[in-house]
Design a protein around this motif. Structure first.
Motif, mmCIF file in Angstrom:
data_model
loop_
_atom_site.group_PDB
_atom_site.id
_atom_site.type_symbol
_atom_site.label_atom_id
_atom_site.label_comp_id
_atom_site.label_asym_id
_atom_site.label_seq_id
_atom_site.Cartn_x
_atom_site.Cartn_y
_atom_site.Cartn_z
ATOM 1 N N ILE A 101 0.869 -1.169 0.000
ATOM 2 C CA ILE A 101 0.000 0.000 0.000
ATOM 3 C C ILE A 101 0.909 1.223 0.000
ATOM 4 O O ILE A 101 1.824 1.316 0.821
ATOM 5 C CB ILE A 101 -0.905 0.006 1.247
ATOM 6 N N LEU A 102 0.683 2.127 -0.929
ATOM 7 C CA LEU A 102 1.513 3.321 -1.028
ATOM 8 C C LEU A 102 0.868 4.459 -0.243
ATOM 9 O O LEU A 102 -0.333 4.726 -0.382
ATOM 10 C CB LEU A 102 1.708 3.731 -2.490
ATOM 11 N N CYS A 103 1.673 5.121 0.588
ATOM 12 C CA CYS A 103 1.165 6.132 1.521
ATOM 13 C C CYS A 103 1.374 7.552 1.027
ATOM 14 O O CYS A 103 2.491 7.938 0.680
ATOM 15 C CB CYS A 103 1.868 6.003 2.873
ATOM 16 N N CYS A 104 0.301 8.317 1.058
ATOM 17 C CA CYS A 104 0.412 9.768 0.999
ATOM 18 C C CYS A 104 0.756 10.244 2.412
ATOM 19 O O CYS A 104 0.586 9.507 3.381
ATOM 20 C CB CYS A 104 -0.902 10.400 0.548
ATOM 21 N N ILE A 105 1.237 11.470 2.510
ATOM 22 C CA ILE A 105 1.627 12.019 3.811
ATOM 23 C C ILE A 105 0.887 13.331 4.049
ATOM 24 O O ILE A 105 0.918 14.234 3.201
ATOM 25 C CB ILE A 105 3.150 12.258 3.881
ATOM 26 N N ARG A 106 0.234 13.438 5.190
ATOM 27 C CA ARG A 106 -0.436 14.687 5.524
ATOM 28 C C ARG A 106 0.582 15.832 5.549
ATOM 29 O O ARG A 106 1.664 15.693 6.089
ATOM 30 C CB ARG A 106 -1.122 14.574 6.883
ATOM 31 N N LEU A 118 1.279 6.061 -9.224
ATOM 32 C CA LEU A 118 2.058 4.837 -8.995
ATOM 33 C C LEU A 118 1.141 3.671 -8.627
ATOM 34 O O LEU A 118 1.374 2.534 -9.047
ATOM 35 C CB LEU A 118 3.090 5.073 -7.900
ATOM 36 N N CYS A 119 0.097 3.953 -7.847
ATOM 37 C CA CYS A 119 -0.870 2.900 -7.518
ATOM 38 C C CYS A 119 -1.546 2.372 -8.780
ATOM 39 O O CYS A 119 -1.783 1.164 -8.911
ATOM 40 C CB CYS A 119 -1.932 3.438 -6.559
ATOM 41 N N ILE A 120 -1.853 3.281 -9.683
ATOM 42 C CA ILE A 120 -2.484 2.889 -10.950
ATOM 43 C C ILE A 120 -1.494 2.095 -11.800
ATOM 44 O O ILE A 120 -1.825 1.034 -12.340
ATOM 45 C CB ILE A 120 -2.974 4.130 -11.713
ATOM 46 N N GLN A 121 -0.274 2.605 -11.916
ATOM 47 C CA GLN A 121 0.729 1.974 -12.762
ATOM 48 C C GLN A 121 1.092 0.571 -12.281
ATOM 49 O O GLN A 121 1.306 -0.337 -13.090
ATOM 50 C CB GLN A 121 1.984 2.843 -12.814
ATOM 51 N N PHE A 122 1.149 0.399 -10.961
ATOM 52 C CA PHE A 122 1.601 -0.880 -10.418
ATOM 53 C C PHE A 122 0.459 -1.742 -9.881
ATOM 54 O O PHE A 122 0.709 -2.730 -9.206
ATOM 55 C CB PHE A 122 2.647 -0.641 -9.333
ATOM 56 N N LYS A 123 -0.770 -1.363 -10.201
ATOM 57 C CA LYS A 123 -1.899 -2.209 -9.841
ATOM 58 C C LYS A 123 -1.768 -3.533 -10.587
ATOM 59 O O LYS A 123 -1.527 -3.557 -11.784
ATOM 60 C CB LYS A 123 -3.221 -1.525 -10.205
ATOM 61 N N GLY A 124 -1.889 -4.623 -9.878
ATOM 62 C CA GLY A 124 -1.677 -5.919 -10.503
ATOM 63 C C GLY A 124 -0.230 -6.349 -10.488
ATOM 64 O O GLY A 124 0.108 -7.455 -10.911
ATOM 65 N N GLN A 125 0.647 -5.475 -9.983
ATOM 66 C CA GLN A 125 2.072 -5.794 -9.868
ATOM 67 C C GLN A 125 2.534 -5.678 -8.410
ATOM 68 O O GLN A 125 3.666 -5.322 -8.136
ATOM 69 C CB GLN A 125 2.893 -4.858 -10.749
ATOM 70 N N GLY A 126 1.632 -5.953 -7.493
ATOM 71 C CA GLY A 126 1.987 -5.960 -6.081
ATOM 72 C C GLY A 126 1.380 -4.835 -5.269
ATOM 73 O O GLY A 126 1.191 -4.968 -4.063
ATOM 74 N N VAL A 159 -7.461 13.171 -4.749
ATOM 75 C CA VAL A 159 -6.746 11.925 -5.042
ATOM 76 C C VAL A 159 -7.542 10.719 -4.548
ATOM 77 O O VAL A 159 -7.681 9.718 -5.250
ATOM 78 C CB VAL A 159 -5.333 11.948 -4.416
ATOM 79 N N PHE A 160 -8.093 10.808 -3.343
ATOM 80 C CA PHE A 160 -8.842 9.665 -2.813
ATOM 81 C C PHE A 160 -10.186 9.494 -3.508
ATOM 82 O O PHE A 160 -10.657 8.369 -3.682
ATOM 83 C CB PHE A 160 -8.992 9.796 -1.296
ATOM 84 N N GLU A 161 -10.802 10.595 -3.923
ATOM 85 C CA GLU A 161 -12.027 10.486 -4.717
ATOM 86 C C GLU A 161 -11.742 9.799 -6.047
ATOM 87 O O GLU A 161 -12.506 8.936 -6.495
ATOM 88 C CB GLU A 161 -12.625 11.870 -4.944
ATOM 89 N N LYS A 162 -10.630 10.156 -6.665
ATOM 90 C CA LYS A 162 -10.245 9.534 -7.930
ATOM 91 C C LYS A 162 -9.910 8.059 -7.725
ATOM 92 O O LYS A 162 -10.273 7.214 -8.552
ATOM 93 C CB LYS A 162 -9.033 10.273 -8.528
ATOM 94 N N ALA A 163 -9.231 7.752 -6.625
ATOM 95 C CA ALA A 163 -8.911 6.359 -6.327
ATOM 96 C C ALA A 163 -10.177 5.525 -6.216
ATOM 97 O O ALA A 163 -10.253 4.393 -6.729
ATOM 98 C CB ALA A 163 -8.086 6.272 -5.042
ATOM 99 N N ALA A 164 -11.195 6.081 -5.552
ATOM 100 C CA ALA A 164 -12.460 5.367 -5.421
ATOM 101 C C ALA A 164 -13.100 5.141 -6.786
ATOM 102 O O ALA A 164 -13.623 4.054 -7.075
ATOM 103 C CB ALA A 164 -13.404 6.137 -4.501
ATOM 104 N N GLU A 165 -13.053 6.154 -7.625
ATOM 105 C CA GLU A 165 -13.623 6.027 -8.977
ATOM 106 C C GLU A 165 -12.928 4.929 -9.772
ATOM 107 O O GLU A 165 -13.564 4.206 -10.544
ATOM 108 C CB GLU A 165 -13.489 7.356 -9.726
#
Length: 317
Positions: A101-106, A118-126, A159-165
């Protein structure tokens, strides 16, 4: 912030060194296997493993350098590739399945869009999800709300709204240092599927009851919760995990920064048992962890079957 000073001891030895990062990831698998772990989701912020990104003072700063000791530019993508390579080799050697899981930082919203990419690019790759961590108390107050209530940066929300989409799994550190309302914001604004820590949700009955009714999963880290000061266990005051267990909440037991806390999963289980969690309740935390994992459906089903078989329980799926 005292808790974070430990990172200043060992992180400089690996920051910007892709070979060291890969080796550290490989050895993570070895350590997990020694503890009998069959599936684990490790989380990290790739920017904090890049040169000039770490400062002992606030664990957040980044300069524009991002070059190794030889002056070579190192990208966040290369960090993720190094981590993935180490985990993949570790999984082959030791059998423990590792996802990340890749972390954003407050306070560093400028990193968040890149982390989602990066989450999108490496989805399915760990990479199986996105998180946001960091000091809740450092966020800005919302106009009209009590001063302790905080707002998220608009970039992080987007970013999190887009991740949900996009179907990117989401977990959010909330209700550890911040109030119960931060758990509510994580669920309703950031669309969190799980809550990291969440202990202070117990301070608001309405939010807690909502979480119970919706089966919200809490990722609990007993040792760090005490060392960071987010939880005080003294006298007759029990740790929040005991309340979670009593109320049938969905929660799991994890290590949090084990290099800093010098603990492993067995230590965490022993601590919970000392507080009064039964073997059956600890088994349930593992089942809850797998049910709420971000693993691929086939892996989730396979491991759940192993757990039910090992515990002598009927498969409830």
């Amino acid at each position: 912030m005292t808790f974070l000073r430990g990172f200043g001891i060992f992180l400089p030895a690996v920051i910007g060194d892709l070979e060291a990062i890969e080796r550290m990831s490989y050895e993570f698998c070895e350590s997990a296997a020694e503890q009998g772990v069959i599936y684990v989701e490790a989380r990290y912020c790739p920017f904090l493993l890049m040169p000039d990104s770490f400062t002992e003072a606030n664990f957040l700063s980044q300069s524009t350098g991002n070059r190794d000791e030889n002056g070579k530019h190192i990208s966040a993508k290369e960090v993720v590739e190094a981590v993935n390579k180490g985990f993949q080799e570790g999984e082959r050697q030791f059998g423990t399945i590792v996802r990340t899981i890749l972390c954003c930082i407050r306070g560093k919203p400028e990193w968040s869009k890149d982390i989602l990419d990066l989450c999108i690019q490496f989805k399915g790759q760990g990479v199986v999800g996105i998180d946001i961590a960091g000091d809740e108390a450092g966020e800005k107050p919302i106009a009209g709300e009590e001063s302790e209530l905080r707002m998220l940066d608009s970039e992080d929300i987007a970013v999190f709204e887009k991740a949900a989409e996009l179907g990117i799994h989401r977990t959010v550190h909330a209700g550890e240092a911040g109030p119960a309302q931060m758990v509510w914001k994580a669920l309703t604004v950031l669309k969190a599927e799980r809550i990291g820590h969440g202990y202070r949700v117990l301070e608001d009955d309405s939010i807690y009851n909502y979480c119970l009714n919706k089966g919200v999963h809490f990722e609990c880290c007993p040792t760090s919760s005490i060392l960071t000061g987010s939880v005080s266990v003294c006298g007759t005051k029990p740790h929040p995990v005991m309340r979670f267990a009593q109320d049938g909440a969905s929660f799991s037991i994890s290590t949090d920064d084990p290099t800093v806390t010098n603990t492993n999963l067995s230590d965490e289980y022993a601590l919970c048992a000392k507080w009064g969690l039964t073997a059956a309740q600890l088994q349930e935390t593992n089942i809850n962890a797998m049910k709420n994992s971000f693993a691929e459906p086939s892996i989730k089903q396979s491991i759940l079957e192993k757990l039910y078989s090992a515990y002598g329980l009927k498969n409830q799926n």
